[in-house]
Design an enzyme around this catalytic site. Structure first.
Site, short mmCIF file in Angstrom:
data_model
loop_
_atom_site.label_atom_id
_atom_site.label_comp_id
_atom_site.label_asym_id
_atom_site.label_seq_id
_atom_site.Cartn_x
_atom_site.Cartn_y
_atom_site.Cartn_z
N SER A 3 47.61 24.33 -0.11
CA SER A 3 48.80 25.31 0.18
C SER A 3 50.39 24.49 0.04
O SER A 3 51.23 24.85 -0.87
CB SER A 3 48.88 25.71 2.08
OG SER A 3 47.24 25.99 1.78
N HIS B 120 53.48 23.04 4.19
CA HIS B 120 53.66 24.21 3.94
C HIS B 120 55.19 24.15 3.53
O HIS B 120 56.04 24.13 2.26
CB HIS B 120 53.51 25.12 4.64
CG HIS B 120 52.04 25.98 5.13
ND1 HIS B 120 52.32 26.93 5.65
CD2 HIS B 120 50.69 25.04 4.26
CE1 HIS B 120 50.21 27.15 5.31
NE2 HIS B 120 49.75 26.38 5.17
#
Length: 523
Positions: free
Chosen positions: A443, A495
């Protein structure tokens, strides 16, 4: 009217003869092949230490799509639909549901029907326990060496649940030639809570659960079950072995876990064998009934009989994306590595849906203590690990979408640089922000690609008239994922770290490339 009915019957017969045999071959062929493989490699001999959970649940859910896609799906092209993709998938889903039911029931039957029962007065009579099921007339346990281990696993579509699986063990009093305990009586107790509550509340609920579980184990009627199972390779066996190893100094080199089973041994098979054919009959009947409604595509049938393949196939084109070439060369390599490592994890025994922290750390997950303690390689290795198959699929989707925009602009080398630098920055952000969070997944790197897309909107990388559409397409994906990260169970620091570093690095790489090209022109 009669002529119309006859025509419809002829069309149905043509559809039936072309599709139904393939349905039968695929359903029974896949089921029988799976059972033979399991019998040869895991039951008759333990050549491959594959966990039972793979055969009982995950293989039935995943494997049918391979024969359905290869053999059944092309046959369905002789059916005319208003919405070909959606309705063709409906017929494939009927076939998939039929095969899932057959494989789950047949694997359950294979497990119970092939395991032989040995009746013993006590475990002391056993010298080499080569059996699956036991009857014990007398059970003597050493209550002073009780031990326990708890596995914590997230579950649910968005990891909204947290599961406690506590494994309690007592050794049987019988010892091996070295004076160690070989046979251990195991009892599993579990519970489920919300994964969205605060960590302090989770800890409080766990402590309450564990204290109650201890009480339940202490008053458990150990001699009451009709029969017992010698546990094979499975998640439960690993949980019990972890509990056993808390008493390592008293444990034999090859401990055996014996678990009580509910019900009577004589009724263990139930009606599983009948339901193998029953589940097929129900699914096949639904499939044949559904064949009534679509129209018959005679020209396509003739083409298939001549062996002429369609000019294009969306699914085949999608699978070709895994082959490194052209403008997705680097992306395909990254995808293949992620899928390959995930498969290696699963067949080594890692849980396919929700691996626990210990499993992930063994494979190279990122956590502050381990990483800053010298395992800096975890900053990269964690980028290729995933916390379950849904985590992998979501990251594959996100990676492919981002790559379609980014790799053609940067090319292979700069794309690799952007991907890995963003991923490392995401990993660094994770261990800086979280003290004890185990982080895995691509991610951070993928958000780096999206950050680069957003950064390039400030440059001339995309046409002016297309920037608004790109922002409307990419923006919600980034925003929604960050919002979900606020609900817990998701490493939002990775993220954000990947997103910011990707935006900055993307602009730097693009501007430097433009300057290099300008200097070449001037020169």
């Amino acid at each position: 009217m009669l002529a119309c009915i006859i025509c419809q019957m002829e069309n149905y017969t043509a559809k039936f003869k072309h599709i139904a045999p393939t349905f039968i071959y695929v359903a029974f062929g896949t089921t029988i092949a799976t059972l033979l493989f399991r019998w040869v490699f895991t039951i008759n001999s333990e050549i491959l230490p594959i966990k039972e959970d793979i055969f009982n649940i995950w293989l039935p859910l995943i494997l049918p799509w391979i024969p359905i896609t290869i053999w059944l799906r092309p046959k369905l092209r002789i059916l005319k639909f208003k919405d070909p993709d959606r309705l063709s998938m409906l017929y494939q889903m009927i076939a998939w549901g039929t095969m899932v039911a057959m494989m789950i029931v047949s694997n359950g039957y294979l497990k119970t029907a092939t395991g032989k029962l040995v009746e013993l007065n006590s475990i002391e009579q056993s010298t080499n326990l080569d059996t699956r099921f036991l009857k014990l007339k007398k059970i003597e346990l050493n209550r002073e060496l009780g031990s326990a281990h708890t596995d914590f696993r997230a579950s649910g579509k968005y990891n909204q649940y947290l599961n406690f699986d506590s494994y309690f063990v007592y050794p049987f009093t019988a010892k091996d030639s070295n004076g160690k305990y070989k046979y251990w009586y195991g009892v599993k107790i579990n519970d489920q809570i919300s994964n969205k509550i605060e960590p302090e509340e989770k800890e409080r609920k766990y402590q309450a659960f564990f204290q109650q579980a201890i009480k339940n184990f202490e008053v458990y009627k150990f001699s009451e079950p009709d029969y017992f199972e010698v546990l094979p390779h499975s998640d439960d066996r690993e949980g019990f072995l972890n509990a056993v190893m808390h008493q390592e100094q008293f444990v034999s080199s090859e401990p055996i876990i014996i678990e009580p089973k509910d019900g009577l041994y004589s009724s263990r098979n139930g009606k599983k064998f009948e339901w193998i054919f029953g589940s097929f009959g129900i699914g096949f009947s639904v499939f044949l009934f559904a064949l009534i409604f679509p129209k018959y595509h005679a020209p396509e049938h003739k083409r298939q009989l001549k062996g002429i393949k369609p000019q294009s196939d969306d699914l085949i084109d999608m699978l070709k994306f895994l082959i490194p070439k052209d403008e997705h060369y680097a992306t395909s390599i990254i995808l293949d590595l992620n899928i390959l490592i995930f498969l290696l994890m699963i067949f080594s025994g890692v849980h396919i849906i929700s691996p626990n922290g210990l499993e992930l750390l063994e494979w190279g997950a990122n956590r502050r203590a381990e990483t800053t303690g010298g395992d800096w390689w975890r900053l990269i290795s964690s980028m290729f690990l995933h916390g379950g198959i849904m985590h992998l699929f979501l990251n594959i989707y996100g990676l492919v979408i981002a790559a379609l925009f980014i790799e053609p602009i940067f090319g292979r080398t700069k794309y690799f640089i952007l991907y890995f630098v963003s991923g490392i920055c995401g990993s660094l952000a994770s261990i800086y922000w979280y003290e004890n969070t185990i982080s895995v997944g691509a991610s951070g790197a993928i958000f780096g690609l999206y950050g680069a897309i957003l950064g390039l909107l400030l440059t001339s990388a995309f046409p002016k008239d297309g920037k608004k559409g790109i922002l409307m397409f990419i923006g919600p994906y980034v925003g929604i994922n960050l919002l979900f990260g606020l609900t817990g169970g998701i490493d939002n620091a990775a993220h954000i770290g990947g997103l910011i570093s990707g935006a900055v690095l993307g602009i730097i790489l693009y501007v430097s490339d433009k300057n290099t090209q300008a200097n070449r022109v001037d020169g």
